[in-house]
Design a protein around this motif. Sequence first.
Motif, PDB file in Angstrom:
ATOM      1  N   LYS A  83     -67.885  24.201   6.473  1.00 28.67           N
ATOM      2  CA  LYS A  83     -65.865  24.500   6.387  1.00 28.67           C
ATOM      3  C   LYS A  83     -65.544  25.368   6.270  1.00 28.67           C
ATOM      4  CE  LYS A  83     -62.685  21.915   3.353  1.00 28.67           C
ATOM      5  NZ  LYS A  83     -62.224  21.454   1.844  1.00 28.67           N
TER       6      LYS A  83
ATOM      7  N   GLU B  77     -65.022  18.425  13.574  1.00 28.13           N
ATOM      8  CA  GLU B  77     -64.616  19.317  13.776  1.00 28.13           C
ATOM      9  C   GLU B  77     -65.206  20.747  14.609  1.00 28.13           C
ATOM     10  OE1 GLU B  77     -60.966  20.771  13.545  1.00 28.13           O
ATOM     11  OE2 GLU B  77     -61.544  18.739  13.301  1.00 28.13           O
TER      12      GLU B  77
ATOM     13  N   TRP C 133     -67.376  17.804   8.874  1.00 32.43           N
ATOM     14  CA  TRP C 133     -66.995  19.144   9.892  1.00 32.43           C
ATOM     15  C   TRP C 133     -68.206  19.014  10.987  1.00 32.43           C
ATOM     16  CZ3 TRP C 133     -63.134  21.415   8.784  1.00 32.43           C
ATOM     17  CH2 TRP C 133     -62.603  21.030   7.382  1.00 32.43           C
TER      18      TRP C 133
END
Length: 414
Positions: A192, A300, A297
């Motif tokens: 992250k 992402e 994540w």
Amino acid sequence: MNIVKGVADLIRRTSSGQTGDSPGAQGERLSPPTPRICFSEGNDEAVLSSLWERYENTVDKAEKKRSFHVFLKQFLTVFKNWEPDNGGQLPEAASIAEYSMRVNDIVVGCSAGHPAEIILTLIEEIGQLTTLVSELNTGVGRTGMDFPAVSISFTSEGLPVLDALKIVTRSLYNCRVFGYYGGIQKLTALMKGAVIQLKTVVGAIPADESFSNLIVEKIAFLQRVLVYVVSIICCFIDLNSNVYEKAQMYSITENFSVIGALSSIDPDSLKDSLSERTLHWHRKAVVSVMEAGGLNWLVELLRVIRRLSMKEQWTDMTLQFLTLRTLSFALCDNPRGQNHFKSIGGLEVLLDGLTLPSINMLLLKSATHVDERREQYRLLKIFELHVLSLEVLREAVYPIYHSYLVSCMLFCFN
């Protein structure tokens, strides 16, 4: 773009009625690993045992840090090519005495795994690396004098920790220890932090502006960190000891094909190829990664890679491969994960990424890379990445195709 969103919306609407666990459902908790493992008293393990004892008995903070890295260097030397017996699955208690020495539920020797206290220390080190990455100055208007210090520190102290974790996650026993003591949560936090930093760097630069050398170095550094982290998560899920090496081979080898060797995953063949115990672990590991936010994540990260590509800048193909590979294993035969993946925009990211780089980007690569012969295979590798993206897309919508097949069969019989 509208077509991509329309296709994704259509798939989501079609699958809205499928059943599965609720996103908030708690998965089966990981059980404490037993029995304990300790180093043997002979050969290289005896040296490691002595170095570890020195580390534990050291009081001074600076000296303790040095002692740990001396131990870690020796650990990487001894276990560089280590493969666990039986995949790191220890036998049941009744047969452990035949497998190795057993005293008070202690197995002597690292045939199937490593001492839990070492894995616990590596987990604590991940927290330090997360702090280091999160505090990295990524402002494009700054001189960035702090970045070289962070990069040097991470390379000298952080990468050996991640290298050790790549070794550790080859074993089912070690993965159980790693999961039980919150290692996957720590690793997800590191991912992250690195993704946020990469997103900040990429988002701060206009599309028509060239990156400075400093920004290029930061992007390369963050992608390198993420290659390590994602490969460890992938091994945690899949217990595949050489996924990182295969990804590296894919990145640098001219005639290596992902299509035939690595990308296709069939749920039935996956079940057949894994023992019942390993398959049980796979399901628990996927739940652990999901509950830690790992799926979010990973999606992402793909989104940030896409933005980096749109700015016609270099992206690490190894990182793209590992991310897609991990998503494919996480979504395989996992209705809950498939629903969650669609709810966080995973379909849009996959479909939006199915484009070729601009001609300017390809010319830039040909001009900057020393080995021009490799550039002849760049389009092929991009194509293979697209195939892997389609594999992930298939896993994400697999129940839809199954329901269509059942409906067609019922229609034919009627």
